[in-house]
Structures are given as C-alpha cells and as structure tokens.
Design a protein around this motif. Structure first.
Motif: not given
Length: 111
Positions: A16-21, A28-38, A54-57
C-alpha cells in the motif's frame, strides 16, 4: 518471484505504501490478488500453509508472486528443512543419511 517477510500484514502495508519495487524495471508494485494456496513441508510432520500475494508493476505491467521467506522457489520443503539438509551435507553426510534424518525420500534430498 520475490521473497518477502513472513508477516502478511507487513507485506500488505508495504504494498500500500509503494515500498516494494519491481525487480524487472524498478517500478512500484501494487496488490494483484493471490497465488495458489500451497503447503510446504516443515521439520517432522509439520505443514506450513502459504498463500502468496501477487503483485503487479505499475510501470511495466509485469506480475510477481511475493513468496514468504519460509519457502523457496519450486521446493515443497520449507527453508528450515532445506537448510538442515545443506548443513548435514556440509558436515559430510550422504544423501541417504540426510533423507533418513529428515524423513524424506532419498530422491528428494539428492535432487
């Protein structure tokens, strides 16, 4: 695939803070759902449930899975198990002895 801390709430806060590149372009990466549960195999009979974010640039539009540091890419065993196997190998143990000690098939430890 990007490894992140185990605390899912902290990963969400950082997204949310844009701290993951983006490792591809530095965007900047943004939230984009989830990967499969494992389920990852921990030490002994322990199973570790993981549902990676999951994230999307926003710049290059590539997607990335944010895997907690307790897991490794393309491995069914958690990092604790893999680390124990590597330590045993460094001490000179063979793959069959390591597999027996960890309760894994020898082919898993060997590969």
């Amino acid at each position: 695939m990007i490894t992140v801390e185990v605390d899912a709430a902290e990963v969400e806060r950082r997204l949310r803070a844009g701290q993951i590149t983006c490792p591809s372009c530095g965007g900047v990466l943004a939230r984009w759902g989830f990967g499969r549960r494992r389920r990852l195999r921990g030490m002994g009979e322990t199973l570790i449930e993981v549902r990676p974010r999951r994230s999307r640039c926003g710049s290059c539009a590539r997607t990335h899975v944010l895997l907690p540091v307790t897991g490794l890419l393309r491995r069914a065993d958690g990092v604790e198990v893999v680390g124990a196997a590597l330590e045993a190998k460094a001490r000179g143990a063979g793959h069959r002895r390591i597999a027996s000690g960890l309760g894994r098939p020898p082919s898993t430890v060997r590969g």
